[in-house]
Write a protein that holds these residues in place. Sequence first.
Motif, PDB file in Angstrom:
ATOM      1  N   TRP A 225       0.835  -1.203   0.000  1.00  0.00           N
ATOM      2  CA  TRP A 225       0.000   0.000   0.000  1.00  0.00           C
ATOM      3  C   TRP A 225       0.869   1.251   0.000  1.00  0.00           C
ATOM      4  CZ3 TRP A 225      -4.608   0.134  -1.677  1.00  0.00           C
ATOM      5  CH2 TRP A 225      -5.509  -0.909  -1.456  1.00  0.00           C
ATOM      6  N   GLY A 226       1.951   1.235   0.762  1.00  0.00           N
ATOM      7  CA  GLY A 226       2.855   2.376   0.743  1.00  0.00           C
ATOM      8  C   GLY A 226       3.513   2.563  -0.609  1.00  0.00           C
ATOM      9  N   LEU A 227       3.915   1.449  -1.230  1.00  0.00           N
ATOM     10  CA  LEU A 227       4.509   1.529  -2.562  1.00  0.00           C
ATOM     11  C   LEU A 227       3.516   2.079  -3.572  1.00  0.00           C
ATOM     12  CD1 LEU A 227       6.762   0.845  -4.585  1.00  0.00           C
ATOM     13  CD2 LEU A 227       5.815  -1.475  -4.703  1.00  0.00           C
ATOM     14  N   ALA A 228       2.283   1.582  -3.526  1.00  0.00           N
ATOM     15  CA  ALA A 228       1.261   2.065  -4.456  1.00  0.00           C
ATOM     16  C   ALA A 228       0.964   3.544  -4.236  1.00  0.00           C
ATOM     17  CB  ALA A 228      -0.017   1.242  -4.289  1.00  0.00           C
ATOM     18  N   ALA A 229       0.930   3.980  -2.979  1.00  0.00           N
ATOM     19  CA  ALA A 229       0.664   5.395  -2.691  1.00  0.00           C
ATOM     20  C   ALA A 229       1.770   6.278  -3.248  1.00  0.00           C
ATOM     21  CB  ALA A 229       0.525   5.600  -1.181  1.00  0.00           C
ATOM     22  N   GLY A 230       3.029   5.843  -3.088  1.00  0.00           N
ATOM     23  CA  GLY A 230       4.131   6.638  -3.609  1.00  0.00           C
ATOM     24  C   GLY A 230       4.142   6.718  -5.125  1.00  0.00           C
ATOM     25  N   LEU A 231       3.841   5.604  -5.804  1.00  0.00           N
ATOM     26  CA  LEU A 231       3.864   5.587  -7.264  1.00  0.00           C
ATOM     27  C   LEU A 231       2.681   6.345  -7.858  1.00  0.00           C
ATOM     28  CD1 LEU A 231       4.971   1.888  -7.971  1.00  0.00           C
ATOM     29  CD2 LEU A 231       6.345   3.970  -8.144  1.00  0.00           C
ATOM     30  N   LEU A 232       1.485   6.096  -7.335  1.00  0.00           N
ATOM     31  CA  LEU A 232       0.296   6.726  -7.904  1.00  0.00           C
ATOM     32  C   LEU A 232       0.218   8.212  -7.584  1.00  0.00           C
ATOM     33  CD1 LEU A 232      -2.454   3.996  -7.382  1.00  0.00           C
ATOM     34  CD2 LEU A 232      -1.298   4.646  -9.494  1.00  0.00           C
ATOM     35  N   ASN A 233       0.983   8.681  -6.617  1.00  0.00           N
ATOM     36  CA  ASN A 233       0.937  10.102  -6.294  1.00  0.00           C
ATOM     37  C   ASN A 233       1.570  10.964  -7.379  1.00  0.00           C
ATOM     38  OD1 ASN A 233      -0.057  11.864  -4.168  1.00  0.00           O
ATOM     39  ND2 ASN A 233       2.075  12.509  -3.911  1.00  0.00           N
ATOM     40  N   TYR A 234       2.296  10.336  -8.331  1.00  0.00           N
ATOM     41  CA  TYR A 234       2.767  11.086  -9.494  1.00  0.00           C
ATOM     42  C   TYR A 234       1.604  11.566 -10.353  1.00  0.00           C
ATOM     43  CZ  TYR A 234       7.664   9.805  -8.746  1.00  0.00           C
ATOM     44  OH  TYR A 234       8.931   9.676  -8.230  1.00  0.00           O
ATOM     45  N   ILE A 235       0.472  10.852 -10.279  1.00  0.00           N
ATOM     46  CA  ILE A 235      -0.725  11.241 -11.015  1.00  0.00           C
ATOM     47  C   ILE A 235      -1.618  12.003 -10.045  1.00  0.00           C
ATOM     48  CG2 ILE A 235      -2.637  10.444 -12.436  1.00  0.00           C
ATOM     49  CD1 ILE A 235      -1.094   7.862 -12.898  1.00  0.00           C
ATOM     50  N   LEU A 236      -1.549  13.322 -10.085  1.00  0.00           N
ATOM     51  CA  LEU A 236      -2.270  14.137  -9.116  1.00  0.00           C
ATOM     52  C   LEU A 236      -3.764  13.862  -9.174  1.00  0.00           C
ATOM     53  CD1 LEU A 236      -0.490  17.609  -9.374  1.00  0.00           C
ATOM     54  CD2 LEU A 236      -0.079  15.747  -7.775  1.00  0.00           C
ATOM     55  N   TYR A 237      -4.403  13.951  -8.035  1.00  0.00           N
ATOM     56  CA  TYR A 237      -5.846  13.810  -7.873  1.00  0.00           C
ATOM     57  C   TYR A 237      -6.306  12.368  -8.124  1.00  0.00           C
ATOM     58  CZ  TYR A 237      -5.375  18.856  -8.381  1.00  0.00           C
ATOM     59  OH  TYR A 237      -4.964  20.160  -8.243  1.00  0.00           O
ATOM     60  N   LEU A 238      -6.062  11.841  -9.310  1.00  0.00           N
ATOM     61  CA  LEU A 238      -6.555  10.508  -9.633  1.00  0.00           C
ATOM     62  C   LEU A 238      -5.836   9.428  -8.833  1.00  0.00           C
ATOM     63  CD1 LEU A 238      -6.962  10.734 -13.518  1.00  0.00           C
ATOM     64  CD2 LEU A 238      -8.687  11.043 -11.747  1.00  0.00           C
ATOM     65  N   GLY A 239      -4.513   9.564  -8.667  1.00  0.00           N
ATOM     66  CA  GLY A 239      -3.767   8.573  -7.911  1.00  0.00           C
ATOM     67  C   GLY A 239      -4.218   8.445  -6.464  1.00  0.00           C
TER      68      GLY A 239
END
Length: 343
Positions: A225-239
Amino acid sequence: MPGYLKTVLSGRGVRVMLMILTVISITAALQLAQQILAPMSFALVLGVVVSPLADRLSRHGVPRLAIALSLLVASTLFVAVILLLIEPLIGVLIEELPRIKTVMARLIDQASSLLRGIETISQEIEESVGAESVEPQTAIPSVGDALWLAPSFVSQVFIFIGTLFFFTLTRNELYDLTGPLKPRLKHADKVVSRYFAAITLVNTGLGAVTAAAMMALGVEYALLWGLAAGLLNYILYLGPLLITAGLVLAGILQFHGAYAVLPPLAFLLINLTEANVVTPLVVGQRMSMNPLLIFLVIVFGLWLWGPVGAFVALPLLLWLSVLLEPQPGAMDQPGGDPLRKVI
């Protein structure tokens, strides 16, 4: 001739219609050429990100060919590591699909009991879920197998590597062809590179804090979950929205009662702190663009080229905004703003 026809056939009406047709044609061309333009754009964005480092190495006497090769290897390894980190997330999602279907069926059944006329739909969903749970699970190939089996994957990797290498190798020569625009282009590259470095630092911290919070709450797969949060945060709002929705589902699957809402609430608190306190301090005012514009650009990139489009949309928007911003005193010079001669 009726008045509305005169308006349509006027010069302004023709220009507006031509502009609309041009936008539609360009959008269709971008989508049809996705297999070529998506890896090419991804490579150009990474090339822009590493360009200040390439300039610094070049000033220290390192040969340009060695710089291009070393940055190509480093960037390719970075992308490969990201893909390898994503694979466990997909595997966990595939393993949890039966549980997710069962919980969703139960939620639909509970909701349908409050309404009339949808009992048949609820029963069909329950029967389909039950049938799937009895059937033996077929082997699902891993993400790596799927990528290598895809016929276009090798060609897209080749396009990515070639574009990144030759852009890094010949970037100065390409910018020399733009004449007076070269300083602006290099300034835009530096801004995008600094933004990417800053946001990478922020996303690393966000992923670490999210993983620690999920561990403290007892959420399964906290590190993922931490890995997914860090990666998807590159896509603002949607991530962050996807992570929140996933944690809502994870809370329902694992916990009961009010405790089930703690994982998404904890992530929302972390994300709001990052977005409103940490990121403005680290990134500064460079990203002071209209949030609606950022959201629409990311959605358009996601629709156009999928995850790659969503990733490159914001750096490209930032690069263009820096490139097109007026310079103080540029209009007072004898030649005017050199950028206006191009556009």
